[in-house]
Scaffold this motif. Structure first.
Motif, short mmCIF file in Angstrom:
data_model
loop_
_atom_site.label_atom_id
_atom_site.label_comp_id
_atom_site.label_asym_id
_atom_site.label_seq_id
_atom_site.Cartn_x
_atom_site.Cartn_y
_atom_site.Cartn_z
N GLY B 157 0.56 -1.21 -0.08
CA GLY B 157 -0.11 -0.05 0.10
C GLY B 157 0.71 1.30 0.13
O GLY B 157 0.12 2.28 -0.20
N GLU B 158 2.12 1.25 -0.05
CA GLU B 158 2.97 2.52 0.07
C GLU B 158 2.88 3.09 -1.49
O GLU B 158 3.21 2.28 -2.30
CB GLU B 158 4.39 2.02 0.54
N ILE B 159 3.03 4.43 -1.51
CA ILE B 159 3.02 5.03 -2.72
C ILE B 159 4.29 5.65 -3.07
O ILE B 159 4.56 6.64 -1.94
CB ILE B 159 1.82 5.98 -2.93
N VAL B 160 4.91 5.77 -3.98
CA VAL B 160 6.14 6.48 -4.42
C VAL B 160 5.43 7.94 -4.76
O VAL B 160 4.76 8.16 -5.49
CB VAL B 160 6.99 6.00 -5.73
N VAL B 161 5.94 9.08 -4.18
CA VAL B 161 5.40 10.09 -4.29
C VAL B 161 6.34 11.09 -5.27
O VAL B 161 5.95 12.12 -6.01
CB VAL B 161 5.29 10.99 -2.77
N ALA B 162 7.62 10.65 -4.89
CA ALA B 162 8.84 11.77 -5.69
C ALA B 162 10.16 11.09 -5.78
O ALA B 162 10.46 10.07 -4.87
CB ALA B 162 8.67 13.00 -5.28
N ALA B 163 11.02 11.45 -6.38
CA ALA B 163 12.41 11.14 -6.20
C ALA B 163 13.19 12.37 -6.30
O ALA B 163 12.88 13.05 -7.00
CB ALA B 163 12.86 10.09 -7.54
N THR B 164 14.05 12.39 -5.54
CA THR B 164 15.07 13.74 -5.64
C THR B 164 16.66 13.10 -5.55
O THR B 164 16.93 12.04 -5.41
CB THR B 164 14.89 14.40 -4.08
N PHE B 165 17.31 14.02 -6.11
CA PHE B 165 18.79 13.76 -6.32
C PHE B 165 19.37 15.10 -6.60
O PHE B 165 19.13 16.24 -6.76
CB PHE B 165 19.11 12.76 -7.58
N GLU B 166 20.83 14.92 -6.25
CA GLU B 166 21.75 16.17 -6.45
C GLU B 166 22.34 16.08 -7.83
O GLU B 166 22.74 14.82 -7.95
CB GLU B 166 22.85 16.03 -5.46
N ALA B 167 22.07 17.01 -8.93
CA ALA B 167 22.71 16.49 -10.02
C ALA B 167 24.33 16.48 -10.07
O ALA B 167 25.01 17.18 -9.55
CB ALA B 167 22.25 17.83 -11.11
N PRO B 168 24.94 15.46 -10.53
CA PRO B 168 25.99 15.06 -10.70
C PRO B 168 26.87 16.24 -11.58
O PRO B 168 26.31 16.96 -12.23
CB PRO B 168 26.26 13.56 -11.28
N ALA B 169 28.25 16.17 -11.29
CA ALA B 169 28.88 16.98 -12.19
C ALA B 169 28.82 16.88 -13.66
O ALA B 169 28.68 17.44 -14.56
CB ALA B 169 30.56 16.98 -11.76
N ARG B 170 28.65 15.23 -13.93
CA ARG B 170 28.41 14.87 -15.35
C ARG B 170 27.97 13.52 -15.20
O ARG B 170 28.33 12.81 -14.44
CB ARG B 170 29.62 15.13 -16.39
N ALA B 171 27.02 13.35 -16.26
CA ALA B 171 26.58 11.99 -16.31
C ALA B 171 26.47 11.48 -17.65
O ALA B 171 25.94 12.47 -18.65
CB ALA B 171 25.25 11.69 -15.67
N GLY B 172 26.08 10.16 -17.71
CA GLY B 172 25.58 9.83 -19.39
C GLY B 172 25.03 8.52 -19.08
O GLY B 172 25.15 7.76 -18.31
N TYR B 173 24.29 8.14 -20.28
CA TYR B 173 23.49 6.92 -20.24
C TYR B 173 23.44 6.32 -21.47
O TYR B 173 23.18 7.06 -22.75
CB TYR B 173 21.94 7.27 -19.96
N SER B 174 23.54 5.21 -21.56
CA SER B 174 23.72 4.41 -23.13
C SER B 174 23.08 3.15 -23.17
O SER B 174 23.19 2.29 -21.92
CB SER B 174 25.32 4.33 -23.47
N LYS B 175 22.25 2.75 -23.96
CA LYS B 175 21.38 1.58 -23.82
C LYS B 175 21.55 0.91 -25.06
O LYS B 175 21.34 1.51 -26.23
CB LYS B 175 20.05 2.02 -23.57
N PHE B 176 21.58 -0.36 -25.07
CA PHE B 176 21.39 -1.29 -26.17
C PHE B 176 19.97 -1.66 -26.15
O PHE B 176 19.56 -2.63 -25.24
CB PHE B 176 22.30 -2.47 -26.30
N ALA B 177 19.01 -1.09 -26.96
CA ALA B 177 17.59 -1.51 -26.85
C ALA B 177 17.30 -2.71 -27.57
O ALA B 177 17.81 -3.01 -28.68
CB ALA B 177 16.73 -0.59 -27.40
N ASN B 178 16.61 -3.59 -26.97
CA ASN B 178 16.04 -4.85 -27.72
C ASN B 178 15.12 -4.50 -29.02
O ASN B 178 14.25 -3.34 -28.74
CB ASN B 178 14.98 -5.46 -26.78
N PRO B 179 15.59 -5.05 -30.18
CA PRO B 179 15.01 -4.18 -31.39
C PRO B 179 13.52 -4.51 -31.31
O PRO B 179 12.79 -3.51 -32.13
CB PRO B 179 15.68 -5.24 -32.53
#
Ligand code: FES
Ligand code: FES
Lengths: 162, 265
Positions: B157-179
């Motif tokens: 019954g617990e509900i996620v209300v929000a997510a918070t974070f401190e922005a990093p100096a730099r970040a990257g995301y790369s994904k190999f998507a299933n076609p």
């Protein structure tokens, strides 16, 4: 049973349906608007795309009850005064369809894309934004051409109006 | 789809109350996983409690480098947020890769992390950014939140209300998507904090869902460069083998995606 009220193509509608009724079935069966299609069972094909509160969504993956109170635009609501919408006209002009089954979804996705990006739309962006729409006939080239042509024309029309 | 009863909550308190009325009830966020799953009859909640109209769950706030994203924020809003892009463009990039534009108009951050699909994108960002997950009862560090395949620390019954974070100096995301599905076969989120420490979170590849890679973190903390990735060993023991690719293949993907994530950061 739920009493579902929403605005569809500018008209207020109210119908009884089961809570589990999908929006696409509500539109097709309760409202008799069969332009919106069902092409898959897995939320992948996009034949069912309509706009909900101005955003393109897959009506096969939303309950009618979830959409209650919203403004829905379907393919039937695009043409005004007997004139095809510029995107519909561009699909016709550019041979952007063959069997036509995917076309209502393609057109609704295209209109949403042009709303979001305007005339600056380029081919890469169009192809990326067609990710959720599958066509088994055309090979997509003419669909992309049609959307680019419509974006240019709608951009020009908007500029002329300003 | 089996029969169900739909409820629409207008506040968190109302949602919790509606959910408590039945133990077969489920919360419904954007529904981009739950409704298709119900269509396949793989889920059959007797009641659905729709969270989409709860104002407290909406919105993005950026103060300095502190980012707060309401759980009900659709992917498309994160992808196109100028405020987030100014401090953490990698997160916008990640959100823009989820599903397709139609799914991104409905699917939400809260829905994605509460579901914790082992191939979903957001868990990698939450873990890589060392985010805090705020619920209606407490705050949970991302490191404690994701506990296994489709498992989280959320109580009944617990509900996620929000997510918070401190922005990093730099970040990257790369994904190999299933076609076919566009889910991550492997996705790597790499972030370097202001003090130089690096977090590397991997999704799509782990047999137990999203995880951090200590070897990559150590190497990249010493030297933030795609070149150091080649020398890091990625063990296959805890990696997924399925019809899309075996553990060796995924181990290689982890390195390739890590390189790309760092190169684009
Ligand atoms: S019918 Fe195929 S995505 Fe909706
Ligand atoms: S024209 Fe036949 S599926 Fe697209």
């Amino acid at each position: 049973m739920a009493k579902v009220t929403m605005t569809v193509n500018g008209r207020k509608v109210a119908k009884e349906c089961e809570d589990r009724t999908l929006l696409v079935h509500f539109i097709r069966e309760n409202l008799g608007l069969t332009g919106t299609h069902v092409g898959c069972d897995t939320s992948q094909c996009g034949a069912c795309v309509v706009h909900m509160d101005g955003k393109a969504v897959k009506s096969c993956s939303i309950l009618a009850a979830q959409a209650a109170g919203s403004e829905i635009l379907t393919i039937e609501g695009l043409a005004a005064n007997g004139e095809l919408h510029p995107v519909q006209a561009a699909f016709r002009q550019n041979h952007g369809l063959q069997c036509g089954f995917c076309t209502p979804g393609m057109v609704m996705t295209a209109v949403d894309m042009i709303n979001r990006y305007g005339a600056v739309l380029d081919e890469k962006t169009v192809r990326e934004n067609l990710e959720g729409n599958i066509c088994r006939c055309t090979g997509y080239h003419n669909i992309v051409k049609a959307i680019l042509a419509a974006a240019t024309e709608m951009g020009a029309a908007r500029q002329a109006a300003e | 789809m089996y029969e169900t009863t739909y409820h629409r909550a207008s506040s968190l308190a109302e949602a919790v109350r509606l959910r408590a009325d039945s133990d077969e009830a489920k919360y419904l966020a954007g529904g981009m996983t739950l409704i298709p799953t119900m269509k396949q009859r793989l889920a059959a909640p007797s009641e659905l409690v729709d969270l989409r109209h709860i104002a407290e769950l909406r919105g993005i706030a950026v103060k300095g480098r502190r980012v707060r994203i309401g759980a009900g924020t659709p992917h498309n809003e994160v992808a196109t947020s100028a405020a987030i892009s100014a401090v953490c463009p990698a997160l916008c990039h990640l959100a823009a890769l989820i599903g397709d534009p139609l799914v991104r108009h409905m699917g939400t951050l809260g829905g994605s992390i509460a579901n914790n699909d082992p191939a979903a994108d957001y868990p990698a960002a939450m873990l890589g950014l060392d985010a805090t997950i705020i619920t209606d009862r407490r705050e949970i560090p991302a490191g404690d939140f994701f506990t296994g395949l489709f498992e989280t620390a959320l109580e009944d019954g617990e509900i996620v209300v929000a997510a918070t974070f401190e922005a990093p100096a730099r970040a990257g995301y790369s994904k190999f998507a299933n076609p076919a599905s566009r889910f991550a076969m492997t996705g790597v989120f790499a972030a370097q904090a202001a003090d130089g420490t690096v977090r590397v979170a991997v999704t799509g590849a782990g047999a137990n869902g999203v995880f951090r890679h200590a070897g990559l973190e150590a190497a990249l903390t010493r030297n933030w460069s795609p070149d150091v990735v080649s020398d890091v060993a990625v063990e296959t023991g805890d990696l997924l083998s399925d019809l899309h690719g075996n553990a060796d293949y995924r181990a290689n993907l982890v390195k390739v995606m890590a390189k790309r994530a760092v190169a684009t950061a």
